[in-house]
Scaffold this motif. Structure first.
Motif, short mmCIF file in Angstrom:
data_model
loop_
_atom_site.label_atom_id
_atom_site.label_comp_id
_atom_site.label_asym_id
_atom_site.label_seq_id
_atom_site.Cartn_x
_atom_site.Cartn_y
_atom_site.Cartn_z
N UNK A 1 0.96 -1.20 -0.13
CA UNK A 1 -0.02 -0.02 0.02
C UNK A 1 0.93 1.30 -0.10
N UNK A 2 0.69 2.05 -0.97
CA UNK A 2 1.40 3.47 -1.05
C UNK A 2 0.57 4.61 -0.30
N UNK A 3 1.20 5.60 0.16
CA UNK A 3 0.40 6.57 0.83
C UNK A 3 1.06 7.99 0.65
N UNK A 4 0.49 8.86 -0.17
CA UNK A 4 1.18 9.97 -0.35
C UNK A 4 0.43 11.11 0.12
N UNK A 5 1.03 11.98 1.23
CA UNK A 5 0.34 13.02 1.83
C UNK A 5 0.28 14.46 1.02
N UNK A 6 -0.43 15.35 1.54
CA UNK A 6 -0.39 16.60 0.79
C UNK A 6 0.81 17.04 0.53
N UNK A 7 1.64 17.16 1.51
CA UNK A 7 2.87 17.78 1.75
C UNK A 7 3.87 16.99 1.25
N UNK A 8 5.10 17.57 0.70
CA UNK A 8 6.06 16.71 0.29
C UNK A 8 6.81 15.88 1.34
N UNK A 9 7.09 14.57 0.92
CA UNK A 9 7.31 13.54 2.18
C UNK A 9 8.98 13.37 1.71
N UNK A 10 9.65 14.17 0.91
CA UNK A 10 10.85 14.03 0.60
C UNK A 10 11.91 14.77 1.42
N UNK A 11 13.19 14.40 1.46
CA UNK A 11 14.43 15.33 1.77
C UNK A 11 14.62 16.19 0.86
N UNK A 12 14.49 17.78 1.05
CA UNK A 12 14.76 18.54 0.05
C UNK A 12 16.17 18.97 -0.35
N UNK A 13 17.26 18.58 0.38
CA UNK A 13 18.51 19.21 0.20
C UNK A 13 19.28 17.91 -0.54
N UNK A 14 18.90 16.78 -0.68
CA UNK A 14 19.79 15.84 -1.54
C UNK A 14 19.42 15.77 -2.84
N UNK A 15 20.15 15.50 -3.66
CA UNK A 15 19.65 15.10 -5.20
C UNK A 15 18.76 14.07 -5.24
N UNK A 16 17.78 13.97 -6.12
CA UNK A 16 16.75 13.07 -6.35
C UNK A 16 17.28 11.74 -6.13
N UNK A 17 18.11 11.00 -7.01
CA UNK A 17 18.53 9.81 -7.15
C UNK A 17 19.26 9.42 -5.72
N UNK A 18 19.68 10.17 -5.01
CA UNK A 18 20.37 9.91 -3.77
C UNK A 18 19.18 9.59 -2.64
N UNK A 19 18.30 10.44 -2.92
CA UNK A 19 17.02 10.61 -1.98
C UNK A 19 16.37 9.34 -2.16
N UNK A 20 16.07 8.91 -3.55
CA UNK A 20 15.35 7.71 -3.81
C UNK A 20 16.11 6.49 -3.30
N UNK A 21 17.57 6.34 -3.42
CA UNK A 21 18.30 5.51 -3.32
C UNK A 21 18.07 5.19 -1.68
N UNK A 22 18.02 6.25 -0.72
CA UNK A 22 18.08 6.27 0.43
C UNK A 22 16.80 5.61 1.01
N UNK A 23 15.46 5.93 0.27
CA UNK A 23 14.11 5.68 0.51
C UNK A 23 14.02 4.06 0.15
N UNK A 24 14.94 3.73 -0.73
CA UNK A 24 14.64 2.37 -1.00
C UNK A 24 15.32 1.53 -0.45
N UNK A 25 16.47 2.09 0.58
CA UNK A 25 17.20 1.09 1.50
C UNK A 25 16.21 0.84 2.52
#
Length: 199
Positions: free
Chosen positions: A64-88
């Motif tokens: 199940x995936x849930x995306x709230x209204x506000x952004x849920x990701x770290x703003x200062x890292x590059x996108x690829x690094x952010x997604x790699x961290x989330x994947x781990x």
């Protein structure tokens, strides 16, 4: 407290449907979305996913995936690094780094974000940031996807792009439920649940 936010209601959502929960501000859209996503229990009645009562914490295994209204990701890292961290954090234990990287690259490609991979999230446009938030949840390949006002704050063209993306997911068999008060979003959905004032 004593306030009843959502009144009695009954609804069924079929696999692969794109469903909008619509209504004005304060009608209970987010509360209903959180209940059917299993994030908060209803005070009475029940919510079922594939026949099983929903509830408890969401896990990668729940799909199940849930995306709230506000952004849920770290703003200062590059996108690829952010997604790699989330994947781990989100992929099943034992997923190899190579497999995790493959999922990240595939997800960025699916969301048309590959050319923004090295850009800090803060520097992405509003629509790209929304797609990046969606990407975090898509890493686990959810079967059911809940989004709270995914087009809020976006211009009409960018909002339409987000809805087209959600439509593509539903065509792949992902059940997508979103809240909105935008007429253009409502028109693009398979079904609409309207909440009047006081739920």
């Amino acid at each position: 407290g004593a306030r009843q936010i959502v009144q009695e209601l009954s609804l069924s959502i079929e696999p692969g449907e794109l469903v909008a929960i619509a209504g004005g501000s304060g009608t209970g859209k987010t509360t209903l979305l959180e209940m059917i996503a299993g994030l908060q229990p209803p005070t009475s009645g029940e919510v079922r996913h594939d026949g099983a009562i929903a509830g408890g914490r969401l896990s990668a295994a729940s799909r199940i995936g849930y995306v709230p209204q506000d952004d849920i990701i770290h703003l200062d890292m590059p996108l690829r690094r952010t997604l790699r961290y989330a994947a781990r954090l989100r992929l099943p234990a034992g997923t190899s780094p190579a497999e995790a990287d493959r999922v990240v690259e595939e997800t960025m490609a699916d969301l048309d974000l590959l050319d923004r991979a090295e850009v800090p999230v803060r520097a992405l446009s509003g629509g790209q940031r929304k797609r990046a938030s969606i990407a975090v949840e898509l890493l686990t390949r959810p079967r059911v996807f809940f989004l709270d006002e995914p087009t809020s704050g976006l211009d009409p063209s960018t909002g339409a792009d987000v809805i087209r993306l959600l439509r593509r997911l539903s065509r792949r068999g992902v059940t997508v439920v979103l809240t909105t008060h935008e007429p253009a979003d409502i028109e693009r959905c398979d079904r609409v649940v309207f909440l009047a004032r006081d739920g």
